[in-house]
Design a protein around this motif. Sequence first.
Motif, PDB file in Angstrom:
ATOM      1  N   ARG A   1      -3.004   0.158  12.888  1.00 18.31           N
ATOM      2  CA  ARG A   1      -2.539   1.541  13.035  1.00 18.31           C
ATOM      3  C   ARG A   1      -1.040   1.663  13.300  1.00 18.31           C
ATOM      4  O   ARG A   1      -0.327   2.346  12.567  1.00 18.31           O
ATOM      5  N   ALA A   2      -0.549   1.011  14.339  1.00 18.97           N
ATOM      6  CA  ALA A   2       0.863   1.169  14.718  1.00 18.97           C
ATOM      7  C   ALA A   2       1.796   0.742  13.590  1.00 18.97           C
ATOM      8  O   ALA A   2       2.737   1.455  13.237  1.00 18.97           O
ATOM      9  N   LYS A   3       1.512  -0.404  12.998  1.00 17.93           N
ATOM     10  CA  LYS A   3       2.364  -0.921  11.920  1.00 17.93           C
ATOM     11  C   LYS A   3       2.375   0.043  10.735  1.00 17.93           C
ATOM     12  O   LYS A   3       3.417   0.336  10.160  1.00 17.93           O
ATOM     13  N   MET A   4       1.209   0.569  10.379  1.00 15.67           N
ATOM     14  CA  MET A   4       1.118   1.462   9.227  1.00 15.67           C
ATOM     15  C   MET A   4       1.801   2.801   9.511  1.00 15.67           C
ATOM     16  O   MET A   4       2.490   3.345   8.653  1.00 15.67           O
TER      17      MET A   4
ATOM     18  N   ASP B   1     -10.448   3.625  -8.961  1.00 19.33           N
ATOM     19  CA  ASP B   1      -9.674   2.539  -8.353  1.00 19.33           C
ATOM     20  C   ASP B   1      -8.645   3.098  -7.369  1.00 19.33           C
ATOM     21  O   ASP B   1      -8.442   2.550  -6.287  1.00 19.33           O
ATOM     22  N   PHE B   2      -7.994   4.199  -7.754  1.00 18.08           N
ATOM     23  CA  PHE B   2      -7.015   4.827  -6.868  1.00 18.08           C
ATOM     24  C   PHE B   2      -7.716   5.374  -5.618  1.00 18.08           C
ATOM     25  O   PHE B   2      -7.202   5.232  -4.504  1.00 18.08           O
ATOM     26  N   ILE B   3      -8.880   5.931  -5.790  1.00 17.15           N
ATOM     27  CA  ILE B   3      -9.670   6.426  -4.651  1.00 17.15           C
ATOM     28  C   ILE B   3     -10.004   5.265  -3.712  1.00 17.15           C
ATOM     29  O   ILE B   3      -9.930   5.415  -2.487  1.00 17.15           O
ATOM     30  N   HIS B   4     -10.347   4.101  -4.260  1.00 19.79           N
ATOM     31  CA  HIS B   4     -10.629   2.928  -3.418  1.00 19.79           C
ATOM     32  C   HIS B   4      -9.410   2.549  -2.579  1.00 19.79           C
ATOM     33  O   HIS B   4      -9.542   2.210  -1.406  1.00 19.79           O
ATOM     34  N   VAL B   5      -8.229   2.624  -3.171  1.00 22.21           N
ATOM     35  CA  VAL B   5      -7.000   2.315  -2.428  1.00 22.21           C
ATOM     36  C   VAL B   5      -6.778   3.356  -1.334  1.00 22.21           C
ATOM     37  O   VAL B   5      -6.499   3.012  -0.182  1.00 22.21           O
ATOM     38  N   LEU B   6      -6.942   4.630  -1.672  1.00 19.63           N
ATOM     39  CA  LEU B   6      -6.774   5.694  -0.664  1.00 19.63           C
ATOM     40  C   LEU B   6      -7.753   5.515   0.496  1.00 19.63           C
ATOM     41  O   LEU B   6      -7.371   5.622   1.666  1.00 19.63           O
ATOM     42  N   MET B   7      -9.006   5.238   0.181  1.00 18.57           N
ATOM     43  CA  MET B   7     -10.020   5.067   1.231  1.00 18.57           C
ATOM     44  C   MET B   7      -9.724   3.829   2.078  1.00 18.57           C
ATOM     45  O   MET B   7      -9.945   3.835   3.286  1.00 18.57           O
ATOM     46  N   ALA B   8      -9.219   2.785   1.458  1.00 13.71           N
ATOM     47  CA  ALA B   8      -8.865   1.585   2.218  1.00 13.71           C
ATOM     48  C   ALA B   8      -7.735   1.885   3.191  1.00 13.71           C
ATOM     49  O   ALA B   8      -7.755   1.433   4.337  1.00 13.71           O
ATOM     50  N   VAL B   9      -6.761   2.669   2.750  1.00 19.28           N
ATOM     51  CA  VAL B   9      -5.650   3.032   3.635  1.00 19.28           C
ATOM     52  C   VAL B   9      -6.186   3.796   4.844  1.00 19.28           C
ATOM     53  O   VAL B   9      -5.828   3.494   5.987  1.00 19.28           O
ATOM     54  N   VAL B  10      -7.064   4.745   4.604  1.00 18.14           N
ATOM     55  CA  VAL B  10      -7.656   5.508   5.721  1.00 18.14           C
ATOM     56  C   VAL B  10      -8.408   4.566   6.649  1.00 18.14           C
ATOM     57  O   VAL B  10      -8.239   4.613   7.876  1.00 18.14           O
ATOM     58  N   ARG B  11      -9.230   3.688   6.087  1.00 20.36           N
ATOM     59  CA  ARG B  11     -10.021   2.749   6.891  1.00 20.36           C
ATOM     60  C   ARG B  11      -9.101   1.828   7.699  1.00 20.36           C
ATOM     61  O   ARG B  11      -9.340   1.571   8.884  1.00 20.36           O
ATOM     62  N   LEU B  12      -8.035   1.363   7.077  1.00 20.05           N
ATOM     63  CA  LEU B  12      -7.122   0.447   7.755  1.00 20.05           C
ATOM     64  C   LEU B  12      -6.303   1.138   8.838  1.00 20.05           C
ATOM     65  O   LEU B  12      -6.006   0.538   9.874  1.00 20.05           O
TER      66      LEU B  12
ATOM     67  N   LEU C   1       0.842  -1.210   0.000  1.00 18.90           N
ATOM     68  CA  LEU C   1       0.000   0.000   0.000  1.00 18.90           C
ATOM     69  C   LEU C   1       0.872   1.254   0.000  1.00 18.90           C
ATOM     70  O   LEU C   1       0.608   2.204  -0.748  1.00 18.90           O
ATOM     71  N   ILE C   2       1.908   1.256   0.814  1.00 19.62           N
ATOM     72  CA  ILE C   2       2.786   2.432   0.897  1.00 19.62           C
ATOM     73  C   ILE C   2       3.519   2.655  -0.417  1.00 19.62           C
ATOM     74  O   ILE C   2       3.601   3.781  -0.904  1.00 19.62           O
ATOM     75  N   ARG C   3       4.017   1.590  -1.031  1.00 19.07           N
ATOM     76  CA  ARG C   3       4.696   1.748  -2.325  1.00 19.07           C
ATOM     77  C   ARG C   3       3.748   2.293  -3.381  1.00 19.07           C
ATOM     78  O   ARG C   3       4.136   3.129  -4.197  1.00 19.07           O
TER      79      ARG C   3
ATOM     80  N   GLN D   1       4.253   3.324  11.683  1.00 22.83           N
ATOM     81  CA  GLN D   1       5.694   3.088  11.753  1.00 22.83           C
ATOM     82  C   GLN D   1       6.327   3.017  10.372  1.00 22.83           C
ATOM     83  O   GLN D   1       7.476   3.392  10.189  1.00 22.83           O
ATOM     84  N   ARG D   2       5.580   2.539   9.411  1.00 26.42           N
ATOM     85  CA  ARG D   2       6.104   2.384   8.044  1.00 26.42           C
ATOM     86  C   ARG D   2       5.955   3.653   7.206  1.00 26.42           C
ATOM     87  O   ARG D   2       6.331   3.682   6.054  1.00 26.42           O
ATOM     88  N   GLY D   3       5.384   4.713   7.783  1.00 25.55           N
ATOM     89  CA  GLY D   3       5.311   5.990   7.073  1.00 25.55           C
ATOM     90  C   GLY D   3       4.113   6.165   6.167  1.00 25.55           C
ATOM     91  O   GLY D   3       4.203   6.828   5.139  1.00 25.55           O
ATOM     92  N   VAL D   4       2.995   5.606   6.568  1.00 21.75           N
ATOM     93  CA  VAL D   4       1.823   5.688   5.700  1.00 21.75           C
ATOM     94  C   VAL D   4       1.270   7.122   5.572  1.00 21.75           C
ATOM     95  O   VAL D   4       0.814   7.509   4.508  1.00 21.75           O
ATOM     96  N   LEU D   5       1.345   7.918   6.639  1.00 23.82           N
ATOM     97  CA  LEU D   5       0.716   9.241   6.587  1.00 23.82           C
ATOM     98  C   LEU D   5       1.322  10.185   5.547  1.00 23.82           C
ATOM     99  O   LEU D   5       0.574  10.769   4.750  1.00 23.82           O
ATOM    100  N   PRO D   6       2.637  10.369   5.500  1.00 24.21           N
ATOM    101  CA  PRO D   6       3.176  11.260   4.447  1.00 24.21           C
ATOM    102  C   PRO D   6       2.825  10.763   3.040  1.00 24.21           C
ATOM    103  O   PRO D   6       2.554  11.551   2.148  1.00 24.21           O
ATOM    104  N   ASN D   7       2.829   9.441   2.873  1.00 26.71           N
ATOM    105  CA  ASN D   7       2.515   8.892   1.561  1.00 26.71           C
ATOM    106  C   ASN D   7       1.029   8.994   1.236  1.00 26.71           C
ATOM    107  O   ASN D   7       0.650   9.186   0.083  1.00 26.71           O
TER     108      ASN D   7
END
Length: 128
Positions: free
Chosen positions: A109-112, A91-102, A74-76, A114-120
């Motif tokens: 939350r912690a794993k995502m 389709d890209f919107i679905h991925v973005l919304m899934a990231v927010v939901r996850l 997801l981050i890549r 830690q891996r830098g999901v928010l800036p991405n």
Amino acid sequence: ESDSACPVATITAKRLRKKLRVFSPAVLKLWRSIIFRGKGERFVELLAECAFAIAAWSRVGSVTKLDDEMVLCLIRCLQKSNSALFNDDVDFIHVLMAVVRLVEDPDNRAKMLQRGVLPNLLKGLRNC
């Protein structure tokens, strides 16, 4: 149809999406083969399909707790953050919304984070 009938080197994005539609152990094996063996420009397109699959699987509850590879996929995809990677901007919107939901899910939350999901995620939102 077995995974061997669909080698990673020749699979198209359209065919990959069809194969990844319904989560199963065999589908997860194919998903992992793309993530670990993909290379070059074509890999980016397949990576987008793998991220879309995670979004779809999480939406229907097939996957609730992400493993490290799913988070990194997801981050890549967000790092590439180009809706042109997908057949459709939606389709890209679905991925973005899934990231927010996850990210909202305490199990992920912690794993995502830690891996830098928010800036991405912000980068992805800017490029929508």
